[in-house]
Design a protein around this motif. Structure first.
Motif, PDB file in Angstrom:
ATOM      1  N   GLY A 184       1.028  -0.951   0.255  1.00  0.00           N
ATOM      2  CA  GLY A 184       0.362  -0.026  -0.113  1.00  0.00           C
ATOM      3  C   GLY A 184       0.793   0.953  -0.179  1.00  0.00           C
ATOM      4  N   ARG A 185       2.063   1.274   0.536  1.00  0.00           N
ATOM      5  CA  ARG A 185       3.165   2.281   0.859  1.00  0.00           C
ATOM      6  C   ARG A 185       3.506   2.743  -1.081  1.00  0.00           C
ATOM      7  NH1 ARG A 185       5.503   2.742   6.419  1.00  0.00           N
ATOM      8  NH2 ARG A 185       3.209   2.400   8.097  1.00  0.00           N
ATOM      9  N   GLY A 186       3.493   1.244  -1.645  1.00  0.00           N
ATOM     10  CA  GLY A 186       4.220   1.760  -3.444  1.00  0.00           C
ATOM     11  C   GLY A 186       5.241   0.877  -2.682  1.00  0.00           C
ATOM     12  N   GLY A 187       5.929   0.079  -1.360  1.00  0.00           N
ATOM     13  CA  GLY A 187       7.093  -0.536  -2.257  1.00  0.00           C
ATOM     14  C   GLY A 187       6.722  -1.694  -2.562  1.00  0.00           C
ATOM     15  N   TRP A 188       7.797  -2.386  -2.787  1.00  0.00           N
ATOM     16  CA  TRP A 188       8.044  -3.956  -3.708  1.00  0.00           C
ATOM     17  C   TRP A 188       8.790  -5.233  -3.250  1.00  0.00           C
ATOM     18  CZ3 TRP A 188       5.243  -4.433  -7.702  1.00  0.00           C
ATOM     19  CH2 TRP A 188       5.091  -2.652  -8.907  1.00  0.00           C
ATOM     20  N   ARG A 189       7.993  -6.263  -2.840  1.00  0.00           N
ATOM     21  CA  ARG A 189       8.367  -7.089  -2.602  1.00  0.00           C
ATOM     22  C   ARG A 189       7.775  -8.342  -2.887  1.00  0.00           C
ATOM     23  NH1 ARG A 189       5.770  -7.084   1.796  1.00  0.00           N
ATOM     24  NH2 ARG A 189       3.938  -8.131   1.322  1.00  0.00           N
ATOM     25  N   ALA A 190       9.596  -8.963  -3.435  1.00  0.00           N
ATOM     26  CA  ALA A 190       9.421 -10.554  -4.236  1.00  0.00           C
ATOM     27  C   ALA A 190       9.845 -11.605  -3.474  1.00  0.00           C
ATOM     28  CB  ALA A 190      10.366 -10.152  -4.880  1.00  0.00           C
ATOM     29  N   THR A 191       9.133 -12.613  -3.983  1.00  0.00           N
ATOM     30  CA  THR A 191       9.305 -14.320  -3.262  1.00  0.00           C
ATOM     31  C   THR A 191       9.541 -15.242  -4.024  1.00  0.00           C
ATOM     32  OG1 THR A 191       7.631 -13.504  -1.461  1.00  0.00           O
ATOM     33  CG2 THR A 191       8.703 -16.298  -1.861  1.00  0.00           C
ATOM     34  N   LEU A 192      10.889 -15.417  -4.112  1.00  0.00           N
ATOM     35  CA  LEU A 192      12.114 -16.446  -5.851  1.00  0.00           C
ATOM     36  C   LEU A 192      10.823 -17.786  -5.046  1.00  0.00           C
ATOM     37  CD1 LEU A 192      15.178 -15.102  -5.025  1.00  0.00           C
ATOM     38  CD2 LEU A 192      13.022 -14.652  -6.741  1.00  0.00           C
ATOM     39  N   ASP A 193      10.741 -18.887  -6.243  1.00  0.00           N
ATOM     40  CA  ASP A 193      10.966 -19.631  -6.020  1.00  0.00           C
ATOM     41  C   ASP A 193      11.934 -21.141  -5.279  1.00  0.00           C
ATOM     42  OD1 ASP A 193      12.990 -20.269  -7.949  1.00  0.00           O
ATOM     43  OD2 ASP A 193      12.931 -21.531  -9.399  1.00  0.00           O
ATOM     44  N   SER A 194      12.760 -20.048  -4.729  1.00  0.00           N
ATOM     45  CA  SER A 194      13.641 -20.807  -3.233  1.00  0.00           C
ATOM     46  C   SER A 194      12.478 -20.668  -2.486  1.00  0.00           C
ATOM     47  CB  SER A 194      14.821 -20.279  -3.683  1.00  0.00           C
ATOM     48  OG  SER A 194      15.559 -19.203  -3.696  1.00  0.00           O
ATOM     49  N   GLU A 195      12.054 -19.819  -2.232  1.00  0.00           N
ATOM     50  CA  GLU A 195      11.635 -19.306  -1.142  1.00  0.00           C
ATOM     51  C   GLU A 195      11.926 -18.026  -0.449  1.00  0.00           C
ATOM     52  OE1 GLU A 195       9.876 -22.145   1.709  1.00  0.00           O
ATOM     53  OE2 GLU A 195       9.334 -23.782   0.219  1.00  0.00           O
ATOM     54  N   ALA A 196      13.112 -17.306  -0.764  1.00  0.00           N
ATOM     55  CA  ALA A 196      14.069 -16.486  -0.558  1.00  0.00           C
ATOM     56  C   ALA A 196      12.636 -15.321  -0.818  1.00  0.00           C
ATOM     57  CB  ALA A 196      14.603 -16.171  -1.312  1.00  0.00           C
ATOM     58  N   VAL A 197      12.384 -14.278  -0.130  1.00  0.00           N
ATOM     59  CA  VAL A 197      12.283 -13.333  -0.098  1.00  0.00           C
ATOM     60  C   VAL A 197      12.695 -12.067   0.002  1.00  0.00           C
ATOM     61  CG1 VAL A 197       9.977 -11.596   1.690  1.00  0.00           C
ATOM     62  CG2 VAL A 197      10.327 -14.038   1.865  1.00  0.00           C
ATOM     63  N   ALA A 224      29.273 -17.230  -2.073  1.00  0.00           N
ATOM     64  CA  ALA A 224      30.279 -17.726  -2.345  1.00  0.00           C
ATOM     65  C   ALA A 224      31.361 -17.596  -1.065  1.00  0.00           C
ATOM     66  CB  ALA A 224      31.320 -17.790  -3.741  1.00  0.00           C
ATOM     67  N   GLN A 225      31.588 -16.418  -1.171  1.00  0.00           N
ATOM     68  CA  GLN A 225      32.284 -15.932   0.197  1.00  0.00           C
ATOM     69  C   GLN A 225      32.185 -16.323   1.657  1.00  0.00           C
ATOM     70  OE1 GLN A 225      32.313 -11.434   0.643  1.00  0.00           O
ATOM     71  NE2 GLN A 225      33.121 -11.073  -1.305  1.00  0.00           N
ATOM     72  N   TYR A 226      31.100 -17.034   1.387  1.00  0.00           N
ATOM     73  CA  TYR A 226      30.618 -17.651   3.216  1.00  0.00           C
ATOM     74  C   TYR A 226      30.696 -19.716   2.812  1.00  0.00           C
ATOM     75  CZ  TYR A 226      30.001 -13.489   4.885  1.00  0.00           C
ATOM     76  OH  TYR A 226      30.493 -11.723   5.139  1.00  0.00           O
ATOM     77  N   GLN A 227      30.803 -20.097   1.407  1.00  0.00           N
ATOM     78  CA  GLN A 227      30.847 -20.992   0.791  1.00  0.00           C
ATOM     79  C   GLN A 227      29.688 -21.399   0.967  1.00  0.00           C
ATOM     80  OE1 GLN A 227      32.901 -20.902   4.233  1.00  0.00           O
ATOM     81  NE2 GLN A 227      33.675 -20.213   2.459  1.00  0.00           N
ATOM     82  N   ARG A 228      28.511 -20.339   0.258  1.00  0.00           N
ATOM     83  CA  ARG A 228      27.604 -20.872   0.079  1.00  0.00           C
ATOM     84  C   ARG A 228      27.062 -20.523  -1.567  1.00  0.00           C
ATOM     85  NH1 ARG A 228      27.373 -22.807   4.260  1.00  0.00           N
ATOM     86  NH2 ARG A 228      26.141 -22.575   5.999  1.00  0.00           N
ATOM     87  N   ARG A 229      25.781 -21.093  -2.219  1.00  0.00           N
ATOM     88  CA  ARG A 229      25.423 -20.358  -3.641  1.00  0.00           C
ATOM     89  C   ARG A 229      24.021 -19.760  -4.058  1.00  0.00           C
ATOM     90  NH1 ARG A 229      24.227 -26.640  -6.078  1.00  0.00           N
ATOM     91  NH2 ARG A 229      22.237 -26.313  -5.101  1.00  0.00           N
ATOM     92  N   ALA A 230      24.298 -19.463  -4.869  1.00  0.00           N
ATOM     93  CA  ALA A 230      23.439 -18.559  -5.230  1.00  0.00           C
ATOM     94  C   ALA A 230      22.059 -18.697  -4.520  1.00  0.00           C
ATOM     95  CB  ALA A 230      23.161 -17.512  -5.905  1.00  0.00           C
ATOM     96  N   ASP A 231      21.797 -20.236  -4.263  1.00  0.00           N
ATOM     97  CA  ASP A 231      20.192 -20.655  -4.144  1.00  0.00           C
ATOM     98  C   ASP A 231      20.269 -20.527  -2.695  1.00  0.00           C
ATOM     99  OD1 ASP A 231      22.497 -22.886  -3.862  1.00  0.00           O
ATOM    100  OD2 ASP A 231      20.947 -24.387  -5.032  1.00  0.00           O
ATOM    101  N   ALA A 232      21.110 -20.732  -1.860  1.00  0.00           N
ATOM    102  CA  ALA A 232      21.074 -20.592  -0.343  1.00  0.00           C
ATOM    103  C   ALA A 232      20.188 -19.390   0.499  1.00  0.00           C
ATOM    104  CB  ALA A 232      22.397 -20.466   0.312  1.00  0.00           C
ATOM    105  N   LEU A 233      20.299 -18.368  -0.399  1.00  0.00           N
ATOM    106  CA  LEU A 233      19.558 -16.989  -0.577  1.00  0.00           C
ATOM    107  C   LEU A 233      18.083 -17.466   0.297  1.00  0.00           C
ATOM    108  CD1 LEU A 233      19.482 -13.645  -0.709  1.00  0.00           C
ATOM    109  CD2 LEU A 233      18.224 -13.809  -2.845  1.00  0.00           C
ATOM    110  N   GLU A 234      18.436 -16.691   1.689  1.00  0.00           N
ATOM    111  CA  GLU A 234      17.040 -16.823   2.613  1.00  0.00           C
ATOM    112  C   GLU A 234      16.147 -15.491   2.479  1.00  0.00           C
ATOM    113  OE1 GLU A 234      16.209 -17.449   7.743  1.00  0.00           O
ATOM    114  OE2 GLU A 234      17.242 -19.184   6.429  1.00  0.00           O
ATOM    115  N   SER A 235      17.201 -14.819   2.463  1.00  0.00           N
ATOM    116  CA  SER A 235      16.131 -13.360   2.707  1.00  0.00           C
ATOM    117  C   SER A 235      17.091 -12.179   2.114  1.00  0.00           C
ATOM    118  CB  SER A 235      15.358 -12.661   3.437  1.00  0.00           C
ATOM    119  OG  SER A 235      16.604 -12.410   4.797  1.00  0.00           O
TER     120      SER A 235
END
Length: 262
Positions: A184-197, A224-235
């Motif tokens: 309602g305030r004009g901001g955008w929020r996306a949820t990916l198919d990996s459930e990352a918000v 990668a700096q934290y030994q993770r892949r992009a699909d480890a994104l949580e939010s």
């Protein structure tokens, strides 16, 4: 009788009376003819031809459901009312109705092509490729993986457009925008198919897309700096000036301002 003399008054009255009677007879005959046309079964709508690329409707079922709602015969049928009757059928976006002599109607239908769900999960609303919201049985949707779009009333076209701009940003990462919300305030929020918000913030479409592109370009490197892949994104929160904050599964929140500027 002298032709130069005016006709007697009684003659004028007789002529006027005859003229009035003649006009009345003509009107009566026209009225009787019109009534005969209205009531004669030979002028009833005898056939309805339904055309169009029908995926969710059946021409036979449509004719059976709509025909009882059509009032009048071939000549008196209200084509606008007939069009409305067809457009009230599920999945029908637009109907073009025209008379086809003798005694027929030809109906050209255009169905909605669902490209996204609209509103909360409990609703039955969909969005077509024109950004229009329509009600239908969501169980009839054949496409798999349709995104869900959410926003204030009247914003469906805007949200669909933004989804079309953001989806290509995540495709190189092998991700898809599963849900996009305009708050309602004009901001955008996306949820990916990996459930990352992702909190994308507000601004013009160009500003939102550019912010998201900077994030997507650096996500793999930061993960990668934290030994993770992009699909480890949580939010992630992209509303920070000059950078973003993110959370990876199994890793504490990280501020990646330097990476976001690359």
């Amino acid at each position: 009788m002298n032709p130069s003399l005016p006709a007697p008054l009684d003659v004028k009255l007789m002529n006027l009376t005859a003229s009035v009677l003649f006009v009345c007879c003509v009107l009566l005959l026209l009225g009787a003819g019109a009534r005969w046309v209205l009531l004669h079964p030979g002028f009833a709508v005898a056939r309805i031809v339904v055309e169009g690329e029908l995926v969710h409707n059946n021409a036979v079922t449509l004719r059976a459901n709509v025909a009882p709602q059509l009032a009048g015969n071939f000549f008196t049928l209200d084509l606008r009312a007939a069009r409305t009757a067809f457009e009230q059928a599920p999945w029908v976006r637009k109907a073009l109705v025209r008379r086809e002599f003798p005694g027929g109607l030809r109906v050209e239908l255009q169905e909605h092509d669902a490209v996204a769900y609209w509103g909360p999960d409990s609703g039955a609303a969909l969005v077509n490729s024109q950004g229009e919201v329509f009600e239908a049985n969501v169980g009839d949707v054949e496409q798999e993986g349709l995104p869900r779009l959410v926003g204030p009333q009247g914003s469906s076209a805007q949200v669909l457009q933004m989804h079309g701009l953001l989806q290509p940003v995540f495709e190189p990462l092998g991700m898809a925008v599963d849900e996009l919300v305009l708050t309602g305030r004009g901001g955008w929020r996306a949820t990916l198919d990996s459930e990352a918000v992702l909190e994308l913030g507000g601004g013009t479409p160009q500003e939102v897309v550019e912010r998201t592109q900077r994030f997507a370009r650096t996500l793999t490197q930061v993960a990668a700096q934290y030994q993770r892949r992009a699909d480890a994104l949580e939010s992630a929160d992209l509303r920070h000036a000059g950078g973003y904050a993110l959370r990876l599964r199994g890793v504490t929140t990280v501020t990646a301002q330097a990476a976001a500027k690359k």
